[in-house]
Design a protein around this motif. Sequence first.
Motif, mmCIF file in Angstrom:
data_model
loop_
_atom_site.group_PDB
_atom_site.id
_atom_site.type_symbol
_atom_site.label_atom_id
_atom_site.label_comp_id
_atom_site.label_asym_id
_atom_site.label_seq_id
_atom_site.Cartn_x
_atom_site.Cartn_y
_atom_site.Cartn_z
ATOM 1 N N ARG A 188 -0.523 37.772 0.515
ATOM 2 C CA ARG A 188 -1.969 37.586 0.656
ATOM 3 C C ARG A 188 -2.458 36.275 0.020
ATOM 4 O O ARG A 188 -3.367 35.622 0.545
ATOM 5 C CB ARG A 188 -2.692 38.768 0.011
ATOM 6 C CG ARG A 188 -4.212 38.692 0.020
ATOM 7 C CD ARG A 188 -4.766 38.856 1.397
ATOM 8 N NE ARG A 188 -6.218 39.044 1.381
ATOM 9 C CZ ARG A 188 -6.991 38.883 2.424
ATOM 10 N NH1 ARG A 188 -6.463 38.540 3.590
ATOM 11 N NH2 ARG A 188 -8.297 39.068 2.353
ATOM 12 N N LYS B 97 -3.431 32.878 1.776
ATOM 13 C CA LYS B 97 -4.678 32.653 2.500
ATOM 14 C C LYS B 97 -5.818 32.193 1.600
ATOM 15 O O LYS B 97 -6.956 32.054 2.059
ATOM 16 C CB LYS B 97 -5.078 33.927 3.255
ATOM 17 C CG LYS B 97 -4.104 34.296 4.362
ATOM 18 C CD LYS B 97 -4.623 35.445 5.196
ATOM 19 C CE LYS B 97 -3.675 35.731 6.364
ATOM 20 N NZ LYS B 97 -4.158 36.828 7.222
ATOM 21 N N ALA B 98 -5.544 31.959 0.329
ATOM 22 C CA ALA B 98 -6.605 31.590 -0.610
ATOM 23 C C ALA B 98 -7.144 30.192 -0.347
ATOM 24 O O ALA B 98 -8.305 29.901 -0.632
ATOM 25 C CB ALA B 98 -6.093 31.683 -2.048
ATOM 26 N N GLU C 242 -16.038 30.629 -0.597
ATOM 27 C CA GLU C 242 -16.149 32.065 -0.343
ATOM 28 C C GLU C 242 -14.784 32.680 -0.063
ATOM 29 O O GLU C 242 -14.471 33.781 -0.534
ATOM 30 C CB GLU C 242 -17.100 32.325 0.823
ATOM 31 C CG GLU C 242 -18.550 31.977 0.510
ATOM 32 C CD GLU C 242 -19.474 32.326 1.657
ATOM 33 O OE1 GLU C 242 -18.984 32.851 2.692
ATOM 34 O OE2 GLU C 242 -20.685 32.064 1.540
ATOM 35 N N ARG C 243 -13.977 31.984 0.716
ATOM 36 C CA ARG C 243 -12.636 32.481 1.035
ATOM 37 C C ARG C 243 -11.776 32.543 -0.226
ATOM 38 O O ARG C 243 -11.061 33.521 -0.463
ATOM 39 C CB ARG C 243 -11.985 31.580 2.079
ATOM 40 C CG ARG C 243 -10.621 32.060 2.557
ATOM 41 C CD ARG C 243 -10.004 31.030 3.484
ATOM 42 N NE ARG C 243 -8.758 31.472 4.033
ATOM 43 C CZ ARG C 243 -8.612 32.103 5.197
ATOM 44 N NH1 ARG C 243 -9.688 32.378 5.928
ATOM 45 N NH2 ARG C 243 -7.435 32.458 5.648
ATOM 46 N N LEU C 244 -11.828 31.473 -1.030
ATOM 47 C CA LEU C 244 -11.049 31.428 -2.266
ATOM 48 C C LEU C 244 -11.379 32.608 -3.170
ATOM 49 O O LEU C 244 -10.485 33.310 -3.660
ATOM 50 C CB LEU C 244 -11.321 30.118 -3.001
ATOM 51 C CG LEU C 244 -10.645 29.937 -4.361
ATOM 52 C CD1 LEU C 244 -9.130 29.879 -4.227
ATOM 53 C CD2 LEU C 244 -11.172 28.666 -5.052
ATOM 54 N N GLU C 245 -12.667 32.860 -3.370
ATOM 55 C CA GLU C 245 -13.082 33.958 -4.251
ATOM 56 C C GLU C 245 -12.669 35.314 -3.691
ATOM 57 O O GLU C 245 -12.177 36.185 -4.430
ATOM 58 C CB GLU C 245 -14.591 33.918 -4.462
ATOM 59 C CG GLU C 245 -15.075 35.012 -5.413
ATOM 60 C CD GLU C 245 -16.558 34.912 -5.725
ATOM 61 O OE1 GLU C 245 -17.047 35.781 -6.481
ATOM 62 O OE2 GLU C 245 -17.232 33.984 -5.224
ATOM 63 N N ALA C 246 -12.840 35.510 -2.381
ATOM 64 C CA ALA C 246 -12.504 36.800 -1.773
ATOM 65 C C ALA C 246 -11.017 37.117 -1.916
ATOM 66 O O ALA C 246 -10.639 38.241 -2.279
ATOM 67 C CB ALA C 246 -12.909 36.794 -0.298
ATOM 68 N N VAL C 247 -10.170 36.125 -1.639
ATOM 69 C CA VAL C 247 -8.724 36.352 -1.722
ATOM 70 C C VAL C 247 -8.293 36.552 -3.172
ATOM 71 O O VAL C 247 -7.468 37.421 -3.481
ATOM 72 C CB VAL C 247 -7.950 35.189 -1.073
ATOM 73 C CG1 VAL C 247 -6.444 35.359 -1.293
ATOM 74 C CG2 VAL C 247 -8.247 35.113 0.419
ATOM 75 N N GLU D 221 -8.296 27.320 2.038
ATOM 76 C CA GLU D 221 -8.778 26.833 3.330
ATOM 77 C C GLU D 221 -9.479 25.504 3.065
ATOM 78 O O GLU D 221 -10.496 25.448 2.379
ATOM 79 C CB GLU D 221 -9.735 27.838 3.969
ATOM 80 C CG GLU D 221 -10.186 27.466 5.363
ATOM 81 C CD GLU D 221 -9.086 27.599 6.407
ATOM 82 O OE1 GLU D 221 -9.169 26.911 7.443
ATOM 83 O OE2 GLU D 221 -8.154 28.389 6.183
ATOM 84 N N ASP E 171 -12.841 26.044 0.880
ATOM 85 C CA ASP E 171 -13.778 27.093 1.254
ATOM 86 C C ASP E 171 -13.946 28.017 0.048
ATOM 87 O O ASP E 171 -13.044 28.792 -0.292
ATOM 88 C CB ASP E 171 -13.229 27.859 2.465
ATOM 89 C CG ASP E 171 -14.203 28.891 3.005
ATOM 90 O OD1 ASP E 171 -14.924 29.508 2.205
ATOM 91 O OD2 ASP E 171 -14.228 29.093 4.226
#
Length: 301
Positions: A225, A228-229, A240-245, A231, A238
């Motif tokens: 997983r 995918k951190a 938002e993507r970094l924080e979510a992953v 982008e 990115d």
Amino acid sequence: MKGIEIVWLSKTDLTNLNSGEGESNLIDIKKFKKNGIEYPYVSGQAMRYYIKEAIRRNLGEKEFMCVPDDKGEPCGEPKKCIACDLFGYMKTIKDKGADTRVSPVKVSPAIGLLPFDENSTIDFLTRRHRGTEKAEGDIVNVELGVNIYKVGIAIDVQRVGGEEKIKDRQVKIEYFIDEDERKKRISKVIEALRFLTDYSKQARLLTDFTPDFIIIAFQDIYSHRLQKAIEFKDGKLDIERLEAVLRDVKEYSPKIFVGLLPGLLENEEKVRKVFSEVGLEVKTPDKAIKEAVNYLKNSKL
């Protein structure tokens, strides 16, 4: 501990890290297309080679890594050979087929994140012909580029130093080296990222491919997983993507190390803020790698 996930970015100088097929008078760069735009990449096979050679350069006197024979086959003795243990092998056996070992270390291609055409040039070199009375030769065009590459490594910790055996209709791992030796071998993969040097054409295209930004996660669940951190677009991550992953990965990762060199990202301050909000301290990549190795040394596999 079941897995170690690593993802990093590396900014290169003008170079050609991995050539494509090209033509007789062209040394090109391997490329892929995304939305009709070409980007450079370095194959996973080449990345594995660079990591292997970084490990080989720093072996101790009593440590062993085999050199494949003239058929390209390794020794196939993972108990004594670090390379055969960590990176697997397929060794043919006459009249029997092949002895194989699946690699506990998985390596992704290095994906260029900047468009090739906007960050490249054509250089040339001359190849002199020997044995001629005149100084004659060929001119060869070489594609060169600067870029930021994303790379990933996954280490299947449970399979390092062991072999799968089927007992009582279950798959179990029998270890042929002790835990301390397993830790040493795993740490060599992580440490190698500080010393990546043996990529192609470095006699005249000296560059550095070590991480400028790195995340290392020690995981209780084997998962990819973390890859995918990152982008990256127009010099920015990115957020938002970094924080979510990161929040996903933290659920099964007791320890995460982060390293970042100043000047790589245009939104660096926002990136640092995200790590702070999820409880992760940002250090330099070199220090993050060193602390990860030390954490491994004092952990239970």
